[in-house]
Design an enzyme around this catalytic site. Structure first.
Site, PDB file in Angstrom:
ATOM      1  CG  ASP A   1      -9.000  41.460  27.530  1.00 15.94           C
ATOM      2  OD1 ASP A   1      -8.787  42.016  28.619  1.00 15.94           O
ATOM      3  OD2 ASP A   1     -10.114  41.469  26.968  1.00 15.94           O
TER       4      ASP A   1
ATOM      5  NE  ARG B   1     -11.777  39.198  32.016  1.00 14.86           N
ATOM      6  CZ  ARG B   1     -11.941  39.079  30.705  1.00 14.86           C
ATOM      7  NH1 ARG B   1     -12.787  38.196  30.238  1.00 14.86           N
ATOM      8  NH2 ARG B   1     -11.257  39.828  29.880  1.00 14.86           N
TER       9      ARG B   1
ATOM     10  NE  ARG C   1      -8.343  46.025  37.059  1.00 20.68           N
ATOM     11  CZ  ARG C   1      -8.877  45.329  36.056  1.00 20.68           C
ATOM     12  NH1 ARG C   1      -9.748  44.381  36.302  1.00 20.68           N
ATOM     13  NH2 ARG C   1      -8.538  45.586  34.815  1.00 20.68           N
TER      14      ARG C   1
ATOM     15  CG  HIS D   1      -2.290  45.133  34.949  1.00 16.06           C
ATOM     16  ND1 HIS D   1      -2.970  44.714  33.822  1.00 16.06           N
ATOM     17  CD2 HIS D   1      -3.137  45.994  35.581  1.00 16.06           C
ATOM     18  CE1 HIS D   1      -4.162  45.297  33.780  1.00 16.06           C
ATOM     19  NE2 HIS D   1      -4.283  46.062  34.845  1.00 16.06           N
TER      20      HIS D   1
ATOM     21  CG  LEU E   1      10.354  39.771  17.634  1.00 14.07           C
ATOM     22  CD1 LEU E   1       9.393  38.991  16.748  1.00 14.07           C
ATOM     23  CD2 LEU E   1      10.165  39.321  19.092  1.00 14.07           C
TER      24      LEU E   1
END
Ligand code: FPP
Length: 243
Positions: free
Chosen positions: A24, A28, A37, A41, A135
């Site tokens: 998250d 911001r 934005r 990302h 993994l």
């Protein structure tokens, strides 16, 4: 001279087998820098590479990331398209290296509503990496915990499972995470203190680690710190430790 990466000694510490992350704060992070934005990302996607490398280095066996929730469809169309584009580009650019690194990709979620071209890309990525075992990277993509539980219930009913046969272990085997241990540690970046419909069955006894750091800035050092904090926790699973 190239800067040396400090080595983090985790010998003697318990390494969480399964770490799950709510990534998250991309928006911001971007706003703080006066960027759109989408730039946040993109930075978040780049950070994923650093965290995958750190998980391999720290010998974490399973990493689950919340890439796109069933609720994220409600974001502006431009942002949704941007996120899909990033996910598609990451597969194009990173798949070969992830495979070489021994990463096994799993998808948690539904393919409904996803562009057919991207669906095909995801399927090929899962097929290519299915035998890798360094993994396991679970990508929660078009995922919601409640939707996952509802789907499980529907399949259980369709399979005519009798009520007395239904155990927690059997129920778990109907979830997207079937066969995998529950997360030991759930990390949420950006200071929010919610689970947001993420692994709501599986995280029943996970240790929760909230950090104010925005996802694009949550690097190897922050993951190391989270493991140290995890080691200070006493996991009681509802029991008592005193005699
Ligand atoms: C939350 O930040 C982040 C998301 C909803 C998307 C996470 C996606 C990525 C990191 C892209 C790459 C993913 C893959 C699998 C390649 P936010 O937008 O809610 O941030 P905010 O709360 O600050 O607005």
């Amino acid at each position: 001279m190239a800067e040396r990466t400090p080595s983090f000694d985790l010998s003697g510490y318990t390494i969480p087998t399964h770490v799950a992350i709510i990534m998250d704060g991309n928006g911001r992070w971007a706003r703080q820098r006066g960027l759109p934005r989408q730039a946040g990302h993109r930075a978040g996607a780049e950070n994923l590479r650093r965290i995958i490398n750190a998980c391999v280095e720290f010998r974490i066996k399973i990493l689950t990331i919340y890439a796109f929730s069933t609720e994220n469809w409600g974001r502006p169309e431009l942002e949704v398209r941007g996120l899909m584009k990033i996910i598609s580009r990451v597969i194009d650019q990173e798949l070969k290296d992830l495979h070489a690194q021994g990463v096994c990709l799993h998808h948690l979620g539904s393919m409904t509503g996803i562009d057919p071209g991207l669906q095909e890309k995801v399927r090929r990525a899962l097929e290519l990496t299915k035998n890798n075992d360094r993994l396991i990277l679970n990508v929660a993509f078009n995922y919601g915990g409640r939707a996952e539980i509802l789907e499980a219930v529907k399949h259980i009913l369709a399979d005519n499972v009798a009520p007395e046969e239904l155990t927690e272990a059997l129920f778990s085997s109907y979830l997207f995470t079937r066969g995998l241990p529950d997360p030991d540690l759930v990390i949420r970046t950006s200071g929010e203190l919610r689970i947001s419909n993420f692994l709501i069955w599986q995280a029943a006894y996970s240790e929760f680690y909230p950090t104010p750091v925005y996802w694009p800035d949550f690097g190897r050092e922050e993951l190391y710190e989270a493991i140290l904090v995890f080691n200070q926790r006493e996991r009681r699973f509802g029991l008592v430790t005193e005699p």
